[in-house]
Enzyme design. Structure first.
Site, PDB file in Angstrom:
ATOM      1  N   ASP A 206     -33.271  35.103  37.169  1.00  0.00           N
ATOM      2  CA  ASP A 206     -34.256  35.874  36.983  1.00  0.00           C
ATOM      3  C   ASP A 206     -35.151  35.708  35.770  1.00  0.00           C
ATOM      4  O   ASP A 206     -34.728  34.738  35.113  1.00  0.00           O
ATOM      5  CB  ASP A 206     -33.818  37.486  36.925  1.00  0.00           C
ATOM      6  CG  ASP A 206     -34.783  38.307  37.595  1.00  0.00           C
ATOM      7  OD1 ASP A 206     -35.797  38.493  37.323  1.00  0.00           O
ATOM      8  OD2 ASP A 206     -34.107  39.062  38.630  1.00  0.00           O
ATOM      9  N   HIS A 246     -39.065  41.531  50.623  1.00  0.00           N
ATOM     10  CA  HIS A 246     -40.070  42.965  50.999  1.00  0.00           C
ATOM     11  C   HIS A 246     -41.088  43.066  49.827  1.00  0.00           C
ATOM     12  O   HIS A 246     -41.966  43.947  50.146  1.00  0.00           O
ATOM     13  CB  HIS A 246     -39.178  44.084  51.218  1.00  0.00           C
ATOM     14  CG  HIS A 246     -38.771  44.706  50.131  1.00  0.00           C
ATOM     15  ND1 HIS A 246     -38.144  45.970  50.147  1.00  0.00           N
ATOM     16  CD2 HIS A 246     -38.177  44.363  48.982  1.00  0.00           C
ATOM     17  CE1 HIS A 246     -37.720  46.325  49.122  1.00  0.00           C
ATOM     18  NE2 HIS A 246     -37.903  45.289  48.048  1.00  0.00           N
TER      19      HIS A 246
END
Length: 338
Positions: A206, A246
């Site tokens: 990340d 999403h």
């Protein structure tokens, strides 16, 4: 009436998650069908005030100057639940309040640009939602805690996906699992606990600001990486993305997927953990998230046909879909089309 309430409570005890949610949905529909105009006005107009106050209180009045803890108190004692409330009130509610005027001004066109959404108007920023959040430490902290809590006490993808079988034949030096955009690492830890005998590397990726908050676990290697750039780990058996797709409109989602495809080995698979919606009759929990994604990130939850379309554009095919709970959470197992 007391007998009816007792009967419903008894019915809800010890049932599976799907039945529990069905009971709640039926009760919600019954409640809404009985509302008067005044009831509706009170419920909606005071919703924000209730959410702001109740995390501090969470009490029921039981008599004159007498209060007691209730079921809400128990739930709000959980850090993740409190963070979910703060995240939605502080970060999402202002954008959602701008949505009606924004849609009117844009003539109700689809929101497709992550830098032209109600969020930019609400917070007077030119940054896309995720970059804006990273400039707000308190917002970002609550977001990460919320991500940990949102699937708590629910079936997990590792309960259904045949991970042990798919690990067969992993070469000794091969990386096992890369959690792309994996937040603070709770999925990596869950994987380690599920298959402790498989000792191949598990890597959490990340951005720097997120990795700084990562869970410390001796079996997980943390690596700063922006998934908008080429994937630096080649040939891992699994590249896993949970609730990433999403967050992005089609064009950006294709870029993210192509960055993974270039790193795949002959036995690599991409695991996409996201909602897979039916074409109609979607539960309101999913539609709430769908509208939120549109309002703050110019994205959306996807139906099964939209997933197939996206994979085709990226150069992938879906081998199988494992839907592991009744909230449509699913793992799409994907490989290159060539």
């Amino acid at each position: 009436m007391e007998d009816i309430v007792a009967q419903v409570k008894s019915l809800a005890q010890g049932v599976v998650v799907a039945t529990h949610n069905s009971i709640l949905q039926s009760l919600r529909e019954l409640y809404l069908s009985l509302e008067t105009r005044q009831d509706t006005m009170q419920r909606i107009s005071y919703a924000d005030a209730f959410c702001v106050i109740w995390p501090q209180l969470g009490l029921s009045k039981t008599g004159v100057d007498t209060f007691t803890a209730n079921n809400t108190t128990k739930h709000l004692s959980d850090l993740g639940v409190r963070s979910a409330v703060y995240h939605n009130i502080q970060s999402l509610a202002p954008a959602l309040l701008e949505l009606p005027e924004f849609l009117a001004q844009t003539k109700y066109q689809d929101i497709t640009s992550p830098v032209h959404t109600p969020l930019q108007k609400a917070f007077n920023t030119e940054l896309p939602g995720f970059l804006w959040a990273q400039t707000q430490p308190e917002v970002f902290r609550h977001f990460n805690q919320f991500m940990m809590a949102q699937h708590a006490d629910m079936p997990h993808w590792l309960d259904l996906y045949p991970i042990e079988q798919r690990c067969e034949g992993v070469a000794p030096e091969q990386v096992l699992f890369v959690d792309v955009g994996g937040g603070i690492g709770h999925q990596c830890v869950a994987l380690r606990e599920k298959i402790p005998a498989v000792e191949n590397k598990v890597i959490l990726q990340d951005l720097d600001v997120v990795i700084a908050q990562a869970i410390k676990h001796e079996g997980v290697e943390a690596m700063p990486h922006d998934f908008m750039q080429a994937q630096p780990i080649n040939g891992s058996r699994f590249y896993y993305m949970r609730n990433i797709m999403h967050d992005y409109p089609e064009e950006k989602a294709v870029i993210i997927l192509k960055n993974l495809i270039s790193a795949l080995g002959p036995d690599s698979v991409i695991l996409i953990d996201d909602m897979v919606l039916p074409g109609s009759g979607v539960h309101f929990h999913a539609t709430q998230i769908d509208i939120t994604m549109m309002s703050v990130l110019a994205s959306h939850e996807r139906t099964i046909s939209q997933w197939y379309t996206l994979m085709e554009k990226a150069g992938l095919k879906i081998k199988q879909i494992y839907t592991y709970n009744n909230r449509y959470d699913s793992v799409l197992e994907c490989v290159p089309t060539e």
